[in-house]
Design an enzyme around this catalytic site. Structure first.
Site, short mmCIF file in Angstrom:
data_model
loop_
_atom_site.label_atom_id
_atom_site.label_comp_id
_atom_site.label_asym_id
_atom_site.label_seq_id
_atom_site.Cartn_x
_atom_site.Cartn_y
_atom_site.Cartn_z
N HIS A 80 0.97 -1.17 -0.04
CA HIS A 80 -0.09 -0.23 -0.10
C HIS A 80 0.82 1.43 0.03
CE1 HIS A 80 -3.34 2.51 0.56
NE2 HIS A 80 -3.91 2.11 1.84
N HIS A 110 -1.94 -2.41 -9.38
CA HIS A 110 -3.15 -2.05 -8.55
C HIS A 110 -4.32 -2.88 -8.88
CE1 HIS A 110 -5.86 1.04 -7.04
NE2 HIS A 110 -4.90 1.54 -6.69
N ASP A 149 2.46 5.84 -6.61
CA ASP A 149 3.57 5.80 -5.72
C ASP A 149 5.08 5.75 -6.52
OD1 ASP A 149 2.64 5.92 -2.96
OD2 ASP A 149 2.30 3.82 -3.12
C1 LIG Z 1 -1.11 4.02 -3.24
C2 LIG Z 1 -1.18 2.69 -3.32
O1 LIG Z 1 -1.58 1.82 -2.43
S1 LIG Z 1 -1.15 2.02 -4.67
C3 LIG Z 1 -0.35 0.17 -4.51
C4 LIG Z 1 1.08 0.45 -4.27
N1 LIG Z 1 1.45 -0.92 -4.04
C5 LIG Z 1 2.45 -1.34 -4.84
O2 LIG Z 1 3.05 -0.70 -5.53
C6 LIG Z 1 2.90 -2.89 -4.29
C7 LIG Z 1 3.43 -3.57 -5.75
N2 LIG Z 1 2.17 -3.97 -6.28
C8 LIG Z 1 1.24 -5.09 -6.07
O3 LIG Z 1 1.89 -5.86 -5.19
C9 LIG Z 1 -0.07 -5.67 -6.78
O4 LIG Z 1 0.16 -5.09 -7.97
C10 LIG Z 1 -1.08 -4.91 -5.84
C11 LIG Z 1 -0.96 -5.60 -4.44
C12 LIG Z 1 -0.85 -3.52 -5.65
C13 LIG Z 1 -2.41 -5.36 -6.31
O5 LIG Z 1 -2.32 -6.56 -6.36
P1 LIG Z 1 -3.42 -7.79 -6.87
O6 LIG Z 1 -4.82 -7.21 -7.46
O7 LIG Z 1 -3.81 -8.59 -5.52
O8 LIG Z 1 -2.87 -8.55 -7.81
P2 LIG Z 1 -1.81 -9.55 -7.45
O9 LIG Z 1 -0.65 -9.38 -6.59
O10 LIG Z 1 -2.44 -10.95 -7.44
O11 LIG Z 1 -0.92 -9.56 -8.86
C14 LIG Z 1 -1.55 -10.23 -10.37
C15 LIG Z 1 -0.42 -10.57 -11.06
O12 LIG Z 1 0.37 -9.63 -11.48
C16 LIG Z 1 1.53 -9.69 -10.82
N3 LIG Z 1 2.03 -8.28 -10.34
C17 LIG Z 1 1.12 -7.50 -9.87
N4 LIG Z 1 1.75 -6.40 -9.46
C18 LIG Z 1 3.11 -6.75 -9.54
C19 LIG Z 1 4.35 -6.04 -9.43
N5 LIG Z 1 4.42 -4.63 -8.71
N6 LIG Z 1 5.74 -6.43 -9.82
C20 LIG Z 1 5.75 -7.72 -10.28
N7 LIG Z 1 4.50 -8.41 -10.68
C21 LIG Z 1 3.30 -7.98 -10.34
C22 LIG Z 1 1.42 -10.77 -9.81
O13 LIG Z 1 2.62 -11.25 -9.69
C23 LIG Z 1 0.35 -11.75 -10.32
O14 LIG Z 1 1.25 -12.33 -11.30
P3 LIG Z 1 0.72 -14.07 -11.54
O15 LIG Z 1 -0.80 -13.92 -11.65
O16 LIG Z 1 1.60 -14.50 -12.69
O17 LIG Z 1 0.88 -14.43 -10.05
O1 LIG Z 2 -6.89 2.01 -3.80
C1 LIG Z 2 -5.86 1.34 -3.36
O2 LIG Z 2 -6.00 0.19 -3.31
C2 LIG Z 2 -4.59 1.83 -2.99
C3 LIG Z 2 -4.47 3.47 -3.73
O3 LIG Z 2 -4.09 3.54 -4.83
C4 LIG Z 2 -4.72 4.28 -2.78
O4 LIG Z 2 -4.98 4.10 -1.58
O5 LIG Z 2 -4.45 5.49 -2.85
#
Ligand SMILES: CC(=O)SCCNC(=O)CCNC(=O)[C@H](O)C(C)(C)COP(=O)(O)OP(=O)(O)OC[C@H]1O[C@@H](n2cnc3c(N)ncnc32)[C@H](O)[C@@H]1OP(=O)(O)O
Ligand SMILES: O=C([O-])CC(=O)C(=O)O
Length: 379
Positions: free
Chosen positions: A222, A270, A321
């Site tokens: 997050h 995301h 981010d």
């Molecule tokens: C303001 C905010 O909070 S925005 C979010 C900030 N967080 C990040 O940047 C952390 C990195 N990103 C992630 O971990 C994810 O994209 C999340 C947690 C934000 C969303 O994830 P979810 O919707 O749960 O998708 P999930 O993590 O299951 O990913 C789906 C697929 O994409 C891949 N994937 C998603 N994000 C990434 C990433 N950042 N790097 C590499 N692979 C990724 C996963 O490995 C998965 O692949 P698979 O199907 O082969 O296993």
């Molecule tokens: O909506 C989300 O899951 C994360 C995000 O981008 C935020 O909180 O700004």
């Protein structure tokens, strides 16, 4: 086999109504109280956006004057909060410092046990006004510097930068910071906001909900991702003498290697947006301005190299981010301060949701499917 379909991570589950913001992944849009966030970022101060999130309408001139006077009067760091911060080791993560400060502010608030709408609005404005001093002072003390007192002649963003660096910043930098605060302010039922709503649903108090939300925001999946983005840049290596093209090539190679090793790279992906985060173009434009202002094209090279390689390999797009991290780095914030900057902004969205939850409350308590041991008995 589960009898009920389990939606891991509540993915795709709609749990309640909200009138605070609308995230639309199909049109790649984000509205705060009906207004596109891009318009707000281009034309409003963060103070106006905070007022909008809490009250549902933008302020009139008179309302804004009253509101900013109230915010400016609440900026000084409470000496007791300062004492508590000073009692924490300088090695404490700044998110732990923020969380602790929010909790202390709650325990000391004169309306601590009053959760009426009026009391909650007062608490929200108090937190909004006071959190920049916490974030700025904690960064300063970690670098052996003294507290800088707030200045009532400066707007929220200019004053925040003043308290962090003890120097007035040029308008381009203040504008980019203001844009980041507006973009970070609100995003529907994200993990930290949902945490705040769960806590509120038990009829606990606003500061408890904000303290819990700060804990949820800390994680790298997050808000902690803005800090993690900078760690990636550092791992690749920032070489100021390098050209944009050279930096991009090294970043691309780093990303290809990371993805081959099945690493998750923070700042990409995301839960809701699958074709790109609606806020990224606006934040990237602010980053571009900062790169030009500080004369740091090699950072754009790293940014482009990672983005291109991720897109080619997995078609996963950056989230907010990703451009926010290097923007804060260029402004001079140290990396662990990035997520607390997100806190200072998101206090507005969290507290708008806390008040909305209370207005139509129902205890949040989902069900689980038991998959543990069969019933058994002591020998
Ligand atoms: C303001 C905010 O909070 S925005 C979010 C900030 N967080 C990040 O940047 C952390 C990195 N990103 C992630 O971990 C994810 O994209 C999340 C947690 C934000 C969303 O994830 P979810 O919707 O749960 O998708 P999930 O993590 O299951 O990913 C789906 C697929 O994409 C891949 N994937 C998603 N994000 C990434 C990433 N950042 N790097 C590499 N692979 C990724 C996963 O490995 C998965 O692949 P698979 O199907 O082969 O296993
Ligand atoms: O909506 C989300 O899951 C994360 C995000 O981008 C935020 O909180 O700004």
């Amino acid at each position: 086999m589960a009898e009920n379909e389990i939606k891991k991570g509540l993915a795709g589950v709609v749990v309640d109504y909200t009138a605070v913001s609308k995230v639309n992944p199909d049109t790649n849009s984000l509205l705060y109280r009906g207004y596109p966030v891009q318009e707000l970022a281009a034309r409003c101060s963060f103070e106006e956006v905070a007022y909008l999130l809490w009250n549902g309408e933008l302020p009139t001139k008179e309302q804004l004057a009253e509101f900013t006077a109230r915010e400016r009067a609440g900026r000084a760091l409470d000496p007791v909060v300062k004492q508590v911060i000073d009692a924490l080791p300088v090695t404490s993560h700044p998110m732990d410092v923020c969380r602790t400060a929010a909790s202390v502010m709650g325990a000391r608030h004169p309306l601590a046990e009053d959760s009426s709408r009026e009391a909650n609005m007062a608490k929200a404005v108090d937190l909004f006004a006071a959190m920049p001093a916490v974030v700025a002072y904690d960064q300063r003390r970690r670098h052996g510097q003294e507290l800088v007192e707030p200045r009532e002649d400066l707007g929220y963003s200019a004053n925040f930068l003043w308290m962090a660096f003890g120097e007035e910043q040029v308008p381009e930098v203040v504008d980019a910071f203001n844009v980041s605060m507006i973009l970070y302010a609100e995003h529907s039922f994200n993990a930290s906001t949902f945490t705040a709503r769960v806590i509120t649903s038990t009829l606990s108090d606003l500061h408890s909900a904000v303290t819990g939300a700060i804990g949820a925001l800390k994680g790298p999946l997050h808000g902690g991702a803005n800090e993690a983005v900078m760690h990636t840049f550092d791992e690749i290596g920032i070489r100021q003498e390098e050209s944009l093209e050279e930096a991009a090539a090294r970043a691309k190679a780093w990303m290809e290697d990371a993805l081959a090793k099945k690493k998750k790279v923070m700042g990409f992906g995301h839960r809701v947006y699958k074709h790109g985060d609606s806020r990224v173009p606006t934040m990237k434009a602010a980053l571009d301005k900062m790169i030009a202002h500080y004369g740091r094209p090699e950072l754009l090279g790293l940014y482009n190299g990672l983005e291109t390689a991720m897109d080619e390999a997995k078609a996963i797009k950056p989230n907010l981010d990703y451009p926010a991290g290097p923007t804060y780095h260029l402004m001079g914030f140290d990396t662990p301060t990035f997520t607390p900057l997100f806190v200072a902004s998101r206090i507005t969205g969290w507290t708008a949701h806390i008040m909305e939850q209370l207005d139509a409350n129902s205890l949040i308590r989902p069900l689980s499917e038991y998959n543990g041991h069969e019933e058994r008995h002591l020998p």
